[in-house]
Design a protein around this motif. Structure first.
Motif, PDB file in Angstrom:
ATOM      1  N   ALA A  99      26.739  13.660   1.373  1.00 37.18           N
ATOM      2  CA  ALA A  99      25.363  14.162   1.371  1.00 37.18           C
ATOM      3  C   ALA A  99      24.707  13.912   0.019  1.00 37.18           C
ATOM      4  O   ALA A  99      25.367  13.948  -1.027  1.00 37.18           O
ATOM      5  CB  ALA A  99      25.349  15.655   1.689  1.00 37.18           C
ATOM      6  N   ARG A 104      16.447  16.503   0.367  1.00 38.83           N
ATOM      7  CA  ARG A 104      16.869  17.348   1.494  1.00 38.83           C
ATOM      8  C   ARG A 104      18.383  17.349   1.682  1.00 38.83           C
ATOM      9  O   ARG A 104      18.894  17.987   2.603  1.00 38.83           O
ATOM     10  CB  ARG A 104      16.180  16.858   2.775  1.00 38.83           C
ATOM     11  CG  ARG A 104      14.648  16.970   2.723  1.00 38.83           C
ATOM     12  CD  ARG A 104      13.994  16.339   3.933  1.00 38.83           C
ATOM     13  NE  ARG A 104      14.383  17.026   5.159  1.00 38.83           N
ATOM     14  CZ  ARG A 104      14.066  16.588   6.378  1.00 38.83           C
ATOM     15  NH1 ARG A 104      13.410  15.452   6.504  1.00 38.83           N
ATOM     16  NH2 ARG A 104      14.428  17.264   7.444  1.00 38.83           N
ATOM     17  N   ASN A 106      20.345  14.982   2.659  1.00 36.95           N
ATOM     18  CA  ASN A 106      20.765  14.327   3.902  1.00 36.95           C
ATOM     19  C   ASN A 106      22.051  13.517   3.736  1.00 36.95           C
ATOM     20  O   ASN A 106      22.266  12.880   2.711  1.00 36.95           O
ATOM     21  CB  ASN A 106      19.673  13.367   4.391  1.00 36.95           C
ATOM     22  CG  ASN A 106      18.422  14.082   4.848  1.00 36.95           C
ATOM     23  OD1 ASN A 106      18.439  15.278   5.101  1.00 36.95           O
ATOM     24  ND2 ASN A 106      17.333  13.341   4.951  1.00 36.95           N
ATOM     25  N   GLN A 107      22.874  13.546   4.762  1.00 41.64           N
ATOM     26  CA  GLN A 107      23.967  12.588   4.872  1.00 41.64           C
ATOM     27  C   GLN A 107      23.646  11.580   5.967  1.00 41.64           C
ATOM     28  O   GLN A 107      24.013  10.412   5.866  1.00 41.64           O
ATOM     29  CB  GLN A 107      25.296  13.282   5.166  1.00 41.64           C
ATOM     30  CG  GLN A 107      26.477  12.304   5.162  1.00 41.64           C
ATOM     31  CD  GLN A 107      27.827  12.982   5.114  1.00 41.64           C
ATOM     32  OE1 GLN A 107      27.932  14.216   5.189  1.00 41.64           O
ATOM     33  NE2 GLN A 107      28.885  12.200   5.004  1.00 41.64           N
ATOM     34  N   GLU A 109      20.758   9.510   7.615  1.00 43.93           N
ATOM     35  CA  GLU A 109      19.402   9.054   7.347  1.00 43.93           C
ATOM     36  C   GLU A 109      18.798   8.465   8.617  1.00 43.93           C
ATOM     37  O   GLU A 109      19.420   7.647   9.293  1.00 43.93           O
ATOM     38  CB  GLU A 109      19.396   7.998   6.235  1.00 43.93           C
ATOM     39  CG  GLU A 109      19.916   8.502   4.898  1.00 43.93           C
ATOM     40  CD  GLU A 109      18.984   9.497   4.216  1.00 43.93           C
ATOM     41  OE1 GLU A 109      17.932   9.847   4.806  1.00 43.93           O
ATOM     42  OE2 GLU A 109      19.306   9.924   3.093  1.00 43.93           O
ATOM     43  N   LYS A 111      16.068   9.578  12.113  1.00 40.95           N
ATOM     44  CA  LYS A 111      15.926  10.686  13.067  1.00 40.95           C
ATOM     45  C   LYS A 111      17.062  10.682  14.079  1.00 40.95           C
ATOM     46  O   LYS A 111      17.338   9.668  14.721  1.00 40.95           O
ATOM     47  CB  LYS A 111      14.584  10.573  13.794  1.00 40.95           C
ATOM     48  CG  LYS A 111      14.263  11.761  14.682  1.00 40.95           C
ATOM     49  CD  LYS A 111      12.872  11.618  15.283  1.00 40.95           C
ATOM     50  CE  LYS A 111      12.516  12.827  16.155  1.00 40.95           C
ATOM     51  NZ  LYS A 111      11.152  12.682  16.723  1.00 40.95           N
ATOM     52  N   ALA A 141      26.689  16.845  13.836  1.00 37.31           N
ATOM     53  CA  ALA A 141      25.234  16.957  13.918  1.00 37.31           C
ATOM     54  C   ALA A 141      24.751  17.085  15.362  1.00 37.31           C
ATOM     55  O   ALA A 141      23.548  17.211  15.603  1.00 37.31           O
ATOM     56  CB  ALA A 141      24.579  15.752  13.258  1.00 37.31           C
TER      57      ALA A 141
END
Length: 214
Positions: A99, A104, A106-107, A109, A111, A141
């Motif tokens: 990550a 933010r 994110n891991q 990337e 949508k 996720a």
């Protein structure tokens, strides 16, 4: 010539897969290897690149017809995922090795919605560890990971076992056996080297294949 053999011929021709049984490469683990892979070279060879990306797209169509999103592995799989996504008209993203420590955090990337059917695009599979980590991140996720498409696999038993244990399906364009077969036909190696190379594939820790001893 089969697609697998055609891809093998292309990879050998641009040095993306390089065989040197008489002067082994040394992996970071210390293991001596007769083969070196650098699939990033595919991106700089348009003729081979086009064949690889079309073949990857064909594999997604044939093996994962319900795919909704492509996710590349960081970093080598990202460009291939983008090119294949363009061919298939699918959204794509990629999974970082960890990550981000900013923004933010994110891991993943791009949508990705819970429940979406995902195929992971990887360039090379050896022991399977890195691609399994990517699959686990996507599953956490909420994605439904249908499987993996990859350019090349060593076909090592350790990798096959780890993928099976993690319930990860992988379809590769080319494998070690095809590379050695085509390399011998094309004169990159001697025919008698095939047995030595396959001995390495069977047990990379056993160096008896070096010097023609296998």
């Amino acid at each position: 010539m089969s697609t697998k053999q055609e891809i093998a011929k292309g990879l050998l021709s641009i040095g993306a897969v390089f065989l040197r049984p008489e002067e082994p490469f040394i992996w970071a683990s210390g293991i001596k290897s007769p083969i070196y892979c650098d699939n990033r070279l595919i991106l700089t060879a348009p003729n081979v690149r086009d064949k690889v990306e079309e073949a990857l797209a064909d594999n997604v169509r044939a093996n994962y017809p319900d795919c909704e999103v492509l996710m590349g592995t960081s970093t080598a799989g990202i460009a291939h995922a983008a090119l294949v996504a363009q061919i298939l008209d699918l959204p794509m993203g990629y999974v970082r090795s960890g990550a981000k420590d900013h923004g933010r955090g994110n891991q993943i990337e791009g949508k990705l919605l819970p429940g979406q059917k995902v195929v992971v695009v990887e360039d090379l599979i050896s022991t399977g560890g890195s691609v399994i980590e990517v699959v686990e991140v996507l599953r956490k996720a909420g994605a439904e990971v249908l499987g993996v498409v990859s350019i090349f696999t060593y076909g090592m038993q350790k990798g096959l076992d780890r993928l099976a244990q993690a319930n990860v399906k992988n379809i590769s364009l080319c494998d070690f056996d095809a590379i050695t077969e085509v390399a011998a036909k094309e004169g990159y190696i001697k025919k008698e080297d095939i047995t030595r190379l396959l001995a390495f594939r069977a047990n990379p820790s056993d160096e008896s294949w070096i010097g023609g001893k296998a």
